[in-house]
Design a protein around this motif. Sequence first.
Motif, PDB file in Angstrom:
ATOM      1  N   ARG A 198       0.866  -1.171   0.000  1.00  0.00           N
ATOM      2  CA  ARG A 198       0.000   0.000   0.000  1.00  0.00           C
ATOM      3  C   ARG A 198       0.901   1.220   0.000  1.00  0.00           C
ATOM      4  N   ARG A 199       0.537   2.197  -0.827  1.00  0.00           N
ATOM      5  CA  ARG A 199       1.311   3.431  -0.890  1.00  0.00           C
ATOM      6  C   ARG A 199       0.527   4.569  -0.262  1.00  0.00           C
ATOM      7  N   TYR A 200       1.258   5.461   0.419  1.00  0.00           N
ATOM      8  CA  TYR A 200       0.637   6.599   1.077  1.00  0.00           C
ATOM      9  C   TYR A 200       1.444   7.859   0.787  1.00  0.00           C
ATOM     10  N   LEU A 201       0.730   8.968   0.691  1.00  0.00           N
ATOM     11  CA  LEU A 201       1.348  10.289   0.671  1.00  0.00           C
ATOM     12  C   LEU A 201       1.121  10.922   2.033  1.00  0.00           C
ATOM     13  N   PHE A 202       2.187  11.425   2.629  1.00  0.00           N
ATOM     14  CA  PHE A 202       2.095  12.077   3.938  1.00  0.00           C
ATOM     15  C   PHE A 202       2.350  13.574   3.801  1.00  0.00           C
ATOM     16  N   VAL A 203       1.510  14.358   4.446  1.00  0.00           N
ATOM     17  CA  VAL A 203       1.874  15.741   4.742  1.00  0.00           C
ATOM     18  C   VAL A 203       2.528  15.681   6.107  1.00  0.00           C
ATOM     19  N   VAL A 204       3.848  15.785   6.137  1.00  0.00           N
ATOM     20  CA  VAL A 204       4.592  15.570   7.381  1.00  0.00           C
ATOM     21  C   VAL A 204       4.524  16.800   8.279  1.00  0.00           C
ATOM     22  N   LEU A 205       4.778  17.977   7.705  1.00  0.00           N
ATOM     23  CA  LEU A 205       4.884  19.174   8.531  1.00  0.00           C
ATOM     24  C   LEU A 205       4.641  20.420   7.693  1.00  0.00           C
ATOM     25  N   GLU A 206       3.796  21.312   8.205  1.00  0.00           N
ATOM     26  CA  GLU A 206       3.635  22.649   7.626  1.00  0.00           C
ATOM     27  C   GLU A 206       4.361  23.624   8.553  1.00  0.00           C
ATOM     28  N   ALA A 207       5.445  24.210   8.073  1.00  0.00           N
ATOM     29  CA  ALA A 207       6.275  25.058   8.930  1.00  0.00           C
ATOM     30  C   ALA A 207       5.506  26.251   9.485  1.00  0.00           C
ATOM     31  N   PRO A 222       2.489  24.537  12.298  1.00  0.00           N
ATOM     32  CA  PRO A 222       2.899  23.282  12.931  1.00  0.00           C
ATOM     33  C   PRO A 222       1.829  22.689  13.839  1.00  0.00           C
ATOM     34  N   PHE A 223       0.895  23.519  14.295  1.00  0.00           N
ATOM     35  CA  PHE A 223      -0.185  23.037  15.160  1.00  0.00           C
ATOM     36  C   PHE A 223      -1.215  22.210  14.384  1.00  0.00           C
ATOM     37  N   SER A 224      -1.153  22.234  13.049  1.00  0.00           N
ATOM     38  CA  SER A 224      -2.159  21.528  12.251  1.00  0.00           C
ATOM     39  C   SER A 224      -1.937  20.028  12.225  1.00  0.00           C
ATOM     40  N   GLY A 225      -0.775  19.561  12.702  1.00  0.00           N
ATOM     41  CA  GLY A 225      -0.507  18.129  12.654  1.00  0.00           C
ATOM     42  C   GLY A 225      -0.229  17.684  11.229  1.00  0.00           C
ATOM     43  N   GLY A 226      -0.263  16.388  11.001  1.00  0.00           N
ATOM     44  CA  GLY A 226       0.030  15.855   9.680  1.00  0.00           C
ATOM     45  C   GLY A 226      -1.192  15.243   9.042  1.00  0.00           C
ATOM     46  N   ALA A 227      -0.968  14.631   7.890  1.00  0.00           N
ATOM     47  CA  ALA A 227      -2.052  13.969   7.165  1.00  0.00           C
ATOM     48  C   ALA A 227      -1.487  12.786   6.391  1.00  0.00           C
ATOM     49  N   LEU A 263       0.550   8.490  12.204  1.00  0.00           N
ATOM     50  CA  LEU A 263       0.097   8.367  10.817  1.00  0.00           C
ATOM     51  C   LEU A 263       0.665   7.112  10.159  1.00  0.00           C
ATOM     52  N   LEU A 264       1.638   6.467  10.795  1.00  0.00           N
ATOM     53  CA  LEU A 264       2.253   5.286  10.203  1.00  0.00           C
ATOM     54  C   LEU A 264       1.271   4.122  10.226  1.00  0.00           C
ATOM     55  N   PRO A 265       0.965   3.546   9.070  1.00  0.00           N
ATOM     56  CA  PRO A 265      -0.074   2.502   9.002  1.00  0.00           C
ATOM     57  C   PRO A 265       0.192   1.308   9.908  1.00  0.00           C
ATOM     58  N   ASP A 266       1.412   0.787   9.879  1.00  0.00           N
ATOM     59  CA  ASP A 266       1.709  -0.407  10.676  1.00  0.00           C
ATOM     60  C   ASP A 266       1.619  -0.113  12.173  1.00  0.00           C
ATOM     61  N   TYR A 267       2.154   1.029  12.571  1.00  0.00           N
ATOM     62  CA  TYR A 267       2.121   1.396  13.996  1.00  0.00           C
ATOM     63  C   TYR A 267       0.696   1.736  14.425  1.00  0.00           C
ATOM     64  N   GLU A 268      -0.081   2.321  13.532  1.00  0.00           N
ATOM     65  CA  GLU A 268      -1.489   2.604  13.845  1.00  0.00           C
ATOM     66  C   GLU A 268      -2.243   1.316  14.165  1.00  0.00           C
ATOM     67  N   ASP A 312       5.723  11.043  11.387  1.00  0.00           N
ATOM     68  CA  ASP A 312       4.937  11.491  12.544  1.00  0.00           C
ATOM     69  C   ASP A 312       5.476  12.769  13.174  1.00  0.00           C
ATOM     70  N   LEU A 313       6.507  13.363  12.586  1.00  0.00           N
ATOM     71  CA  LEU A 313       7.121  14.533  13.217  1.00  0.00           C
ATOM     72  C   LEU A 313       6.098  15.649  13.437  1.00  0.00           C
ATOM     73  N   GLY A 314       5.290  15.947  12.424  1.00  0.00           N
ATOM     74  CA  GLY A 314       4.293  17.003  12.569  1.00  0.00           C
ATOM     75  C   GLY A 314       3.221  16.665  13.587  1.00  0.00           C
TER      76      GLY A 314
END
Length: 471
Positions: free
Chosen positions: A28-37, A40-45, A165-170, A336-338
């Motif tokens: 499975r492939r995923y696109l992550f929004v890791v961090l918006e500088a 930063p309070f918006s989290g990731g996607a 946001l990591l699928p396996d860890y989720e 998961d940094l964001g």
Amino acid sequence: MPGGDQPPESRTLELVDANGSRRVRKERRYLFVVLEAQRPFSGGARFAIDDVDEILIGRGAQRSFDTPAGAPRTRVLTLPDKVVSSRHARIVAEGDGLYFEDLGSRNGSRVDDITVPSRVSLGHQSIIEVGGTFLSIHASASEGAPCRDVDFARAPAPSLGLATLLPDYETRLADLAQVAIVDIPILLLGETGTGKELLARAVHALSYKSGAFVPVNCGALPSTLIESNLFGHVRGSFSGAARDEVGLVRSSHRGTLFLDEIAELPRPSQAALLRVLQEREVLPVGATKPVPVDLRVVAATHQTIESADDRFRADLFARLAGFTLHIPPLRDRIEDLGVIIAGIIGQHGDPMRGLKLATPLARALLSHDFPYNARELQQLLSVGAALVREGELDLKHLPEGRLASKKRTQPGLESPVVLDDDTRALKAELVQHLERSGGNVSEVSRTMGKTRMQIHRWMKRFGVDPAQFRR
């Protein structure tokens, strides 16, 4: 459609189970929004992109990931980033590969710290920088990996310990949440600073137990008073015992006892703890009659205690490990940094609410190894937020050298490393791939089947600079 009339085939892995049977599993492939500088309070996607041939990236009023009319295999990622152009870039799938193309954006794009002239291939966990927003591609081949999209800017994230946001860890955290409502001992394994106590507190909250959450650092208990502190004592049982004490175990009655650094508990005390778990009763020091207790035990350690040795009892390990969770270090969950930064901002409330990160700082955070994990990240942000008076949090606001010292090392700056035959062969293979790719770390990552972070670690270890291979 890019690359021909047929949709690209999903990547597959051939796996061998315990019986020797071979089976093929789709990635499975995923696109992550890791961090918006700037947010930063918006989290990731996280967005599933298994059936996507093209992702268009541009500026919009809010973060969204939509399918345009008449183009079912295209997605449009909009970002509320003023530095992103309205038509900034695109990601295309061709055959088995993914490629990033800058579409003539005003401020340009970067992939793995390299400015993109027009088009580059993407490796597993490549970091894509558009404006002040950082993206990544991640693949998972685990059975049952979630396919749903997650955007923490639209829905509140779970408590900090359970947010990922990591699928396996989720999937593993969902298992932990299920176990939390059942009175089963839990063992948390992870490096220092990975958030073991946060997870233990989350388990306690999910269990709806009426008693207290009682944290105990087993490594900090005075060696002569361990059993008295844990199990309590009666008045006069030893010199200085002026009154009865219930101890930490009985203090967690109908609640949760969190035993951090359980591997540090001496063997004699391990035997007494085993009795508590087996018999659901505790015998205070100096008492003749055991006292019943009802509690959930969550234990944690950064050490390896699976195998029986002179330090840890195998029967106690079997009791503690009703459910075991391995917590990945921050360097292995950079997507998961964001999410973690947003959680830290939420914990601090108003002092950090309007915090913005300068793009160079965000870039440095994403390339940092974080040897002390989320605890180190929290300290960096706390110090920086206290020092910034106006504008953005930048590298200059952090303690000197805290991030700079972890940057990739230039050749010749470290002492020579003595290499054995296998390591010399690995270095030669790495250099060969860097030469063929023109120093493209993402391509080397994909070719060698390793994460981008691992390639960087090898380059640092061997004193190899990818810039010397760039054409």
